[in-house]
Write an enzyme that holds these catalytic residues in place. Structure first.
Site, short mmCIF file in Angstrom:
data_model
loop_
_atom_site.label_atom_id
_atom_site.label_comp_id
_atom_site.label_asym_id
_atom_site.label_seq_id
_atom_site.Cartn_x
_atom_site.Cartn_y
_atom_site.Cartn_z
N ASN A 73 -10.96 -2.56 -5.19
CA ASN A 73 -10.22 -1.62 -6.04
C ASN A 73 -10.93 -1.38 -7.39
O ASN A 73 -10.58 -0.43 -8.10
CB ASN A 73 -8.78 -2.10 -6.28
CG ASN A 73 -7.88 -1.97 -5.06
OD1 ASN A 73 -6.94 -2.75 -4.88
ND2 ASN A 73 -8.13 -0.99 -4.21
N ASP A 107 0.83 -1.21 0.00
CA ASP A 107 0.00 0.00 0.00
C ASP A 107 0.87 1.26 0.00
O ASP A 107 1.99 1.25 0.50
CB ASP A 107 -0.92 -0.03 1.24
CG ASP A 107 -2.07 0.95 1.11
OD1 ASP A 107 -2.36 1.40 -0.02
OD2 ASP A 107 -2.69 1.27 2.14
C1 IPE Z 1 -5.30 -2.71 -0.07
O1 IPE Z 1 -5.02 -1.38 -0.24
C2 IPE Z 1 -5.34 -3.40 -1.42
C3 IPE Z 1 -4.06 -3.58 -2.06
C4 IPE Z 1 -2.90 -3.30 -1.57
C5 IPE Z 1 -4.14 -4.16 -3.39
P1 IPE Z 1 -6.17 -0.28 -0.38
O2 IPE Z 1 -5.49 1.02 -0.53
O3 IPE Z 1 -7.11 -0.66 -1.46
O4 IPE Z 1 -6.92 -0.40 1.01
P2 IPE Z 1 -7.64 0.70 1.88
O5 IPE Z 1 -8.62 1.38 1.00
O6 IPE Z 1 -6.57 1.61 2.39
O7 IPE Z 1 -8.27 -0.06 3.01
C1 IPE Z 2 -1.55 0.29 -3.35
O1 IPE Z 2 -1.39 1.68 -3.39
C2 IPE Z 2 -1.75 -0.29 -4.70
C3 IPE Z 2 -3.13 -0.75 -4.98
C4 IPE Z 2 -4.11 -0.72 -4.15
C5 IPE Z 2 -3.37 -1.27 -6.31
P1 IPE Z 2 -2.61 2.67 -3.36
O2 IPE Z 2 -3.00 2.98 -4.76
O3 IPE Z 2 -3.71 2.16 -2.51
O4 IPE Z 2 -1.91 3.93 -2.69
P2 IPE Z 2 -2.52 4.91 -1.61
O5 IPE Z 2 -3.06 4.09 -0.50
O6 IPE Z 2 -3.59 5.69 -2.31
O7 IPE Z 2 -1.36 5.75 -1.19
MG MG Z 3 -4.12 2.38 -0.50
#
Ligand code: IPE
Ligand code: IPE
Ligand code: MG
Length: 239
Positions: A66, A18
């Site tokens: 997502n 993340d």
């Molecule tokens: C979790 O991250 C999913 C992945 C790393 C693929 P998210 O960014 O989607 O989760 P939340 O929204 O912070 O809970």
């Molecule tokens: C994790 O990074 C990757 C995926 C969930 C695909 P994020 O896209 O959730 O990054 P933040 O949480 O917005 O920083």
């Molecule tokens: Mg995230």
């Protein structure tokens, strides 16, 4: 690396990757650039895992939730995944890495799914490490999909409801062979599971770091493993 006790390695490491979006935002870049940089970290962590001797590595790459993101971001993520699969095939086959995937894969775009299944097939002989990508994955969805399989057995009269055991559910998960994770790492400092591997993490050790995924390094990975080795796992038993 010297701090790591090779006889006490986690068998299965799972990672919630993340913080790509925040990494990009901090630099005034579009989110997609964070994902691009994040792919480099994926490469490094896969390589490091193999070098350390981790047998199972599972990466949360795209959650069922997502799909709520913009079409632009989703298609960029799918393109990056396809690029990763194309670029890493040679390395994976040479290094004995077997690719697997968990999630509602039928929801992926056809081109991504086909390339994924082809790569899984072409790497199926790998014996050094299993790399599992969680794609269109949700822990609750996985439990539901497993329940449906168990329910079908009951419907067919192969099993009675009162005979349902943990092992029936475990055998109906996306990858029944996959052992439960020993260590779960989450980057970017959020203290939550975000619907990852809910059934499997009942007794997993958690390691949460504020580091954003694109900045995560082999050094910090080793730090997480060293900390895991200092933990005392009791699984509910007394000392
Ligand atoms: C979790 O991250 C999913 C992945 C790393 C693929 P998210 O960014 O989607 O989760 P939340 O929204 O912070 O809970
Ligand atoms: C994790 O990074 C990757 C995926 C969930 C695909 P994020 O896209 O959730 O990054 P933040 O949480 O917005 O920083
Ligand atoms: Mg995230």
């Amino acid at each position: 690396m010297n701090e790591i006790d090779k006889s006490k390695l986690p068998v299965h490491v799972a990672i919630i990757m993340d913080g790509n979006g925040r990494w990009a935002k901090k630099r005034g870049f579009p989110r997609v650039q964070g994902h691009q940089k994040g792919t480099e970290t994926v490469r490094e962590v896969v390589k490091a895992s193999r070098e350390i001797g981790i047998k199972w590595l599972t990466l949360y790459a795209f959650s069922e939730e997502n799909w709520k993101r913009s079409d632009l971001e989703i298609s960029a993520l799918m393109n990056l995944l396809e690029k990763f699969l194309r670029q890493e095939l040679k390395e994976m086959t040479e290094k004995g890495i077997r690719l697997r995937a968990i999630g509602r894969l039928h929801k992926l775009p056809a081109s991504t799914r086909e390339l994924l299944l082809k790569t899984i097939d072409e790497t199926s002989g790998g014996t050094q490490m299993t790399l599992t990508l969680a794609l269109s994955y949700g822990g609750r969805q996985e439990i539901l999909d497993a329940l449906r399989k168990v329910g079908t057995m009951v419907e067919k009269g192969l099993l009675r409801a009162e005979e349902i055991e943990k092992r029936h559910l475990t055998a109906s998960l996306y990858e029944p062979e996959m052992p439960d994770p020993d260590l779960l790492i989450r980057t970017s400092g959020e203290y939550r599971i975000s619907n990852f591997l809910l059934w499997e993490i009942a007794y997993t050790e958690l390691y949460i770091t504020p580091t954003l995924w694109p900045d995560f390094s082999k050094e910090e990975y080793l730090k997480a493993i060293a900390e895991f080795q200092r933990r005392e796992r009791r699984f509910g038993a007394a000392e």
